[in-house]
Scaffold this active site. Sequence first.
Site, PDB file in Angstrom:
ATOM      1  N   GLU A 172       1.013  -1.384  -0.292  1.00 41.43           N
ATOM      2  CA  GLU A 172       0.076   0.031  -0.120  1.00 41.43           C
ATOM      3  C   GLU A 172       0.570   1.344   0.031  1.00 41.43           C
ATOM      4  OE1 GLU A 172      -3.320   0.296   2.100  1.00 41.43           O
ATOM      5  OE2 GLU A 172      -3.514  -2.559   2.222  1.00 41.43           O
ATOM      6  N   HIS A 372     -17.076 -11.312   6.734  1.00 44.54           N
ATOM      7  CA  HIS A 372     -16.388 -10.808   6.273  1.00 44.54           C
ATOM      8  C   HIS A 372     -15.351 -11.820   7.482  1.00 44.54           C
ATOM      9  CE1 HIS A 372     -13.693  -7.650   8.527  1.00 44.54           C
ATOM     10  NE2 HIS A 372     -12.771  -7.429   6.769  1.00 44.54           N
ATOM     11  N   HIS A 373     -13.785 -11.710   7.518  1.00 49.63           N
ATOM     12  CA  HIS A 373     -12.895 -12.422   8.900  1.00 49.63           C
ATOM     13  C   HIS A 373     -12.021 -11.232   9.007  1.00 49.63           C
ATOM     14  CE1 HIS A 373     -14.542 -16.808   7.860  1.00 49.63           C
ATOM     15  NE2 HIS A 373     -15.082 -15.793   8.093  1.00 49.63           N
ATOM     16  N   GLU A 374     -11.540 -10.622   9.547  1.00 51.74           N
ATOM     17  CA  GLU A 374     -10.555  -9.973  10.254  1.00 51.74           C
ATOM     18  C   GLU A 374      -9.716 -10.655  10.718  1.00 51.74           C
ATOM     19  OE1 GLU A 374      -7.235  -8.244  10.267  1.00 51.74           O
ATOM     20  OE2 GLU A 374      -8.855  -6.503   8.586  1.00 51.74           O
ATOM     21  N   HIS A 441      -7.851  -8.995   1.956  1.00 53.31           N
ATOM     22  CA  HIS A 441      -7.157  -8.015   1.701  1.00 53.31           C
ATOM     23  C   HIS A 441      -5.770  -8.172   2.532  1.00 53.31           C
ATOM     24  CE1 HIS A 441      -9.968  -4.858   0.493  1.00 53.31           C
ATOM     25  NE2 HIS A 441     -10.413  -5.058   0.185  1.00 53.31           N
ATOM     26  N   GLU A 442      -4.728  -7.016   2.204  1.00 50.75           N
ATOM     27  CA  GLU A 442      -3.570  -6.900   2.804  1.00 50.75           C
ATOM     28  C   GLU A 442      -2.906  -8.554   2.595  1.00 50.75           C
ATOM     29  OE1 GLU A 442      -5.312  -4.161   5.005  1.00 50.75           O
ATOM     30  OE2 GLU A 442      -6.115  -6.375   5.510  1.00 50.75           O
ATOM     31  N   GLU A 460      -6.966  -6.911  -2.111  1.00 51.31           N
ATOM     32  CA  GLU A 460      -6.512  -5.826  -2.456  1.00 51.31           C
ATOM     33  C   GLU A 460      -5.058  -5.662  -3.039  1.00 51.31           C
ATOM     34  OE1 GLU A 460      -6.911  -2.738   1.458  1.00 51.31           O
ATOM     35  OE2 GLU A 460      -5.676  -4.492   1.497  1.00 51.31           O
ATOM     36  N   GLU A 466      -9.519   2.987   0.923  1.00 52.04           N
ATOM     37  CA  GLU A 466      -9.239   3.808   2.123  1.00 52.04           C
ATOM     38  C   GLU A 466      -8.839   4.636   2.417  1.00 52.04           C
ATOM     39  OE1 GLU A 466      -7.306  -0.349   2.022  1.00 52.04           O
ATOM     40  OE2 GLU A 466      -9.398   0.970   1.297  1.00 52.04           O
TER      41      GLU A 466
END
Length: 669
Positions: A172, A372-374, A441-442, A460, A466
């Site tokens: 990023e 969603h799994h963070e 993501h990440e 991502e 964001e």
Amino acid sequence: MKQHFIYIVTFLFILSGCTSSKPTEVKSPDGQIRLAFVLDDNHRMSYRVDVNDTAFIASSSLGFLAKDGVNLSEGFRIVSTDFLSADENWTQPWGENKTIRNHYNEMAVHLADTTNTKLVLRFRVFDDGIGFRYEYEVAGADSILITDELTAFNIAQDGTSWSIPANYDTYELLYRTQPISKIDNANTPMTFKTGNTYASIHEAALTDFPEMTLKNVGDCQFKSELAPWPDGIKARMAGNSFKTPWRTLQIAPEAVGLINSGLILNLNEPCALEITDWIRPMKYVGVWWGMHLGVESWVINDRHGATTENAKRYIDFAANNNIEAVMFEGWNEGWENWGGNQSFDYTKPYADFDIKEIARYAKEKGIEIIGHHETGGNIANYEKQLDNAYRWYADLGVHSVKTGYAGGLPDGHSHHGQFNVRHYRKVVQTAAKYHTTLDVHEPIKDTGIRRTYPNMMTREGARGMEWNAWSEGNPPEHHVMLPFTRLLGGPMDYTPGIFDILYERAKKNPNRKQWNMKDSKDCRINTTLAKQIANWVILYSPLQMAADMIENYEGHPAFQFFRDYDADCDWSQALAGEPGEFVAIVRKAKDKYFLGAATNEMARTIDIKLDFLEKGKSYKAIIYADTKEADWETNPTAYEIIEKQVTADDTLTVAMARGGGQAISFIPI
């Protein structure tokens, strides 16, 4: 996956018991790219690449170093050389293009040393570039510890490059435009132009290895640098044999040729899944952007975004607007510990999020839920719950999951080292077991794994939307840089489509909690509204999001583009563009075509021939354009909708404001 008309011819050239001071060569099918392998009298391996009989990659080293005296770089002799040609068409269940041509000439150089360690260097040369990998069999070893990779890319002459700095934990970062010789280090894809040729260095089929970055060791000479384990070892290989990912070099006479290349996908293994009819592209909205603006929160409080009431509101909006899915962040217990132990529970919803009722309601409305799994980087916690979490979602009818890895990993691991590459692979395989698609993501960078596991749909892996909520944001050039860099690896969930460009509605919200790193007056979207619409086409993702809060779409005439848009495209082509300057891309989905064009900080007008349309048909072109007064800084929301009747014989003039763009739907009449 289907494959058609493959032709293979194999030759064997024996050089038993000797080295060769003469190059062993293979050319692309069209003869424009030539790769030569050399083993010199000192038993050192190298290769070089010529394009149109001009040196492109000068003599560059090959090989690896390993711990405990294991020889992986020198002392080899050529045993034999195999040549093979292949030409096939294969199909995928989704993609920018559902049919891919895989046409190459291959040279496999078989080598051995005095200890009977064997190496096959497999080179494939396509019309759009090259790929090569190492296939080792180490005599007497029960494991191999890689300490360094010697692979080099010595670019023959200086030119212009587009890259981000090398970093083992994040992609990023903003892209840099600079001379090739001025790069210190870079993540891949690293795109560059030298002479009249464009190219991009990357890798394919990264499945059980650390990522490769590039280090400048002098002028335009780049060496592979692998993301290490905490103890400095680069890769741990069990047993006595292993294959590396492919090292790739996409090559094209025009910048858009890199976008249109299928090389990365072609170097991955065919689909490992027996059935793929459960995998489908979708458009989606979600409870997400409000958290970044501070209007809503991830944790349960008076601003909680993922509530039963809000979920049903988003489901209703999706059902009424030809949108297939809704995604919810902040629905499960664990967010209240953010910044602490990052211990999420993936089967315990917050008290105000009745997931069974929400799942029932979504099914009644014909809408899919994207879960969603963070993880917060807590890999051990996630893997402990992995199988149960995906089974639990599947039992509720949830078959698509967005994952996140924000935050540092424990025990000194990096996001892009072999430890986490293996983890990402485990998650993809577990998800496939429960017929679940992924949006990561990440992530680890995309290297074409979606061919083998097409449930790995998007990720991502670059500065996404964001960043505009709590920083200086992404500059206008960023969106026309990504197709020539990050997106060469594969789809990106950039989350485009913000209509409240200046956050006017969010800033008026009395419940908003300002947590941004910069003062809110400095935060905004650095594009025009028309460019936000165009980005739905340009920034390809088979799971494509209308990322704004839905109240900013309700009653907005320009949202008709997203209603009409079909994420399940069959064919795509980049028509024009230069990295960081502008781009125009068209995609076909069933009988409709969608075109997106965008520019950087400079106003621009380009002519687009419509010869991609089907001959003999007329189309209604619905054009979402910047007005003459539009400007990303001073007048970002000025747009107009124009309708025209067109055919394949027509040419459209596409006018774009500073930081602007244009989106066009072509609907058959």
